[in-house]
Design a protein around this motif. Structure first.
Motif, short mmCIF file in Angstrom:
data_model
loop_
_atom_site.label_atom_id
_atom_site.label_comp_id
_atom_site.label_asym_id
_atom_site.label_seq_id
_atom_site.Cartn_x
_atom_site.Cartn_y
_atom_site.Cartn_z
N LEU A 70 -5.55 14.29 -28.91
CA LEU A 70 -4.26 15.02 -29.47
C LEU A 70 -3.01 14.86 -28.39
O LEU A 70 -3.33 14.70 -27.37
CB LEU A 70 -4.44 16.24 -29.90
CG LEU A 70 -5.77 16.66 -30.92
CD1 LEU A 70 -5.89 18.06 -31.11
CD2 LEU A 70 -5.54 15.86 -32.26
N LYS A 71 -1.96 14.73 -29.02
CA LYS A 71 -0.79 14.81 -28.18
C LYS A 71 -0.48 16.20 -27.61
O LYS A 71 -0.38 17.21 -28.51
CB LYS A 71 0.36 14.31 -29.08
CG LYS A 71 1.85 13.90 -28.22
CD LYS A 71 2.72 13.52 -29.12
CE LYS A 71 2.40 12.24 -29.87
NZ LYS A 71 3.74 11.55 -30.79
N GLY A 72 -0.17 16.22 -26.42
CA GLY A 72 0.30 17.54 -25.96
C GLY A 72 1.83 17.48 -25.48
O GLY A 72 2.52 16.38 -25.64
N ASN A 73 2.51 18.52 -25.25
CA ASN A 73 3.99 18.38 -24.91
C ASN A 73 4.21 17.73 -23.40
O ASN A 73 5.21 16.71 -23.61
CB ASN A 73 4.55 19.81 -24.66
CG ASN A 73 3.64 20.90 -23.74
OD1 ASN A 73 2.78 20.65 -23.68
ND2 ASN A 73 4.73 21.46 -22.74
N HIS A 74 3.23 17.80 -22.56
CA HIS A 74 3.48 16.79 -21.26
C HIS A 74 3.40 15.43 -21.65
O HIS A 74 4.04 14.44 -21.12
CB HIS A 74 2.73 17.40 -20.36
CG HIS A 74 2.95 18.59 -19.71
ND1 HIS A 74 3.48 18.69 -18.50
CD2 HIS A 74 2.51 19.80 -20.23
CE1 HIS A 74 3.85 19.86 -18.09
NE2 HIS A 74 3.24 20.73 -19.05
N ASP A 75 2.61 14.87 -22.50
CA ASP A 75 2.22 13.66 -22.97
C ASP A 75 3.57 13.24 -23.66
O ASP A 75 4.12 12.01 -23.38
CB ASP A 75 1.26 13.48 -23.99
CG ASP A 75 0.05 13.98 -23.27
OD1 ASP A 75 -0.51 13.81 -22.18
OD2 ASP A 75 -0.94 14.82 -24.05
N ARG A 76 4.31 13.83 -24.61
CA ARG A 76 5.55 13.68 -25.21
C ARG A 76 6.69 13.38 -24.08
O ARG A 76 7.51 12.57 -24.27
CB ARG A 76 6.00 14.50 -26.32
CG ARG A 76 6.69 13.88 -27.18
CD ARG A 76 7.18 14.84 -28.44
NE ARG A 76 7.76 16.10 -28.25
CZ ARG A 76 8.26 17.02 -29.18
NH1 ARG A 76 7.90 16.78 -30.44
NH2 ARG A 76 8.82 17.92 -28.80
N MET A 77 6.68 14.48 -23.17
CA MET A 77 7.90 14.37 -22.15
C MET A 77 7.90 12.96 -21.40
O MET A 77 8.60 12.36 -21.06
CB MET A 77 7.79 15.38 -21.36
CG MET A 77 8.15 16.76 -22.00
SD MET A 77 8.47 18.35 -20.77
CE MET A 77 6.50 18.94 -20.49
N PHE A 78 6.71 12.67 -21.01
CA PHE A 78 6.52 11.28 -20.41
C PHE A 78 6.72 10.34 -21.09
O PHE A 78 7.76 9.38 -20.72
CB PHE A 78 4.82 11.13 -19.94
CG PHE A 78 4.39 9.95 -19.28
CD1 PHE A 78 5.35 9.22 -18.42
CD2 PHE A 78 2.98 9.48 -19.54
CE1 PHE A 78 4.97 8.01 -17.79
CE2 PHE A 78 2.70 8.42 -18.70
CZ PHE A 78 3.47 7.66 -17.92
N THR A 79 6.31 10.16 -22.35
CA THR A 79 6.85 9.05 -23.15
C THR A 79 8.33 9.04 -23.28
O THR A 79 8.91 7.97 -23.18
CB THR A 79 6.01 8.90 -24.30
OG1 THR A 79 6.15 9.89 -25.18
CG2 THR A 79 4.44 8.39 -24.28
N GLY A 80 8.97 10.21 -23.56
CA GLY A 80 10.33 10.49 -23.83
C GLY A 80 11.07 9.88 -22.42
O GLY A 80 12.14 9.10 -22.84
N PHE A 81 10.85 10.15 -21.22
CA PHE A 81 11.14 9.68 -20.06
C PHE A 81 11.24 8.02 -20.17
O PHE A 81 12.13 7.47 -19.70
CB PHE A 81 10.75 10.24 -18.85
CG PHE A 81 11.20 9.61 -17.51
CD1 PHE A 81 12.19 9.94 -16.99
CD2 PHE A 81 10.29 8.60 -16.81
CE1 PHE A 81 12.66 9.28 -15.90
CE2 PHE A 81 10.67 7.99 -15.97
CZ PHE A 81 12.03 8.46 -15.06
#
Length: 246
Positions: A70-81
């Protein structure tokens, strides 16, 4: 229905490998090689080997392991950057950036061979990261689902917004929610298994189970198994039932 689950990993490949060893030992005891393993997100940040964690999970799934990530908020922040060095996730405080040591993005970049996150211009950092982070890692992280429903147990990273039908839950809540969910004592219609909010040890609140035991802060990474709504923590000595707090 049997489902295994692993809490927030935060770049600790050694702890993740140990969690999978505990699961394999439990599989051998019960004679079940096919039950899925749900990873509750936050694969990256804070720990020393986020790159190794992502690669381990990709290789396991490619080899046919029955794993759900599952996706976590830290995973999404990484891909956002990785898409935009100025990206600000809507769930993150405006005065923080993913590369801040408090969030651990600097450790993630270092695991890919991109050091000095706190000392370099974001655009320079981003340019080197784009050259070093494998595209297949980014594709994997961006494609992660935000929920997994297994019978009467719902697995998510952070939680759900109380009173909202499951099909109408939005990703921002599934990845970031805290107080409205943590304070809710009513029935969700399912047992919600989550991470995101670090605690000293796994907690069962009757309507939810928190498996984030603080691996990102130097504590243990929890592996658990759910049989219908019954929860058991996996240890080297075997299962320990996690009963609802009274």
């Amino acid at each position: 229905m049997r489902t295994y689950a692993i809490g927030d990993i935060h770049g600790h490949l050694d702890k993740l490998e140990q969690a999978h060893r505990l699961i394999e030992e439990d599989r051998a005891r019960v004679g079940d090689s096919s039950a899925p393993v749900v990873h509750l997100g936050d694969l990256v940040d804070r720990g020393p080997d986020s790159a190794g964690v992502v690669d381990y999970l990709i290789r396991g799934i490619e080899a046919g392991a029955p794993w759900i990530v599952l996706k976590g908020n830290h995973d999404r922040m990484f891909t956002g950057f990785m898409s935009d060095p100025d990206h600000q996730d809507p769930g993150l405080r405006a005065d923080l950036h993913w590369t801040h040591p408090r969030l651990g993005g600097d450790a993630t970049l270092a695991s890919y061979g991109v050091p000095g996150a706190g000392e370099r211009l974001l655009h320079d950092l981003h340019e080197e990261a784009r050259a070093r982070v494998p595209e297949r890692h980014l594709h994997f992280l961006r494609a992660l689902p935000s929920r997994a429903l297994m019978g009467e147990v719902l697995f998510v990273h952070a939680g759900i917004r109380p009173g909202i039908p499951l099909e109408d839950q939005v990703e921002d809540d599934l990845l970031w929610i805290r107080r409205p969910f943590l304070d809710w004592t009513g029935d969700h219609g399912v047992l919600v298994v989550h991470g995101h909010t670090a605690v000293d040890a796994p907690e069962h609140h009757g309507n939810r189970v928190n498996l984030d035991s603080g691996a990102g802060y130097g504590r243990a990474l929890t592996a658990a198994v759910f049989e219908e709504r019954r929860a058991f923590i996996l240890t080297p000595e075997g299962r320990i039932e996690l009963a609802p707090a009274t």
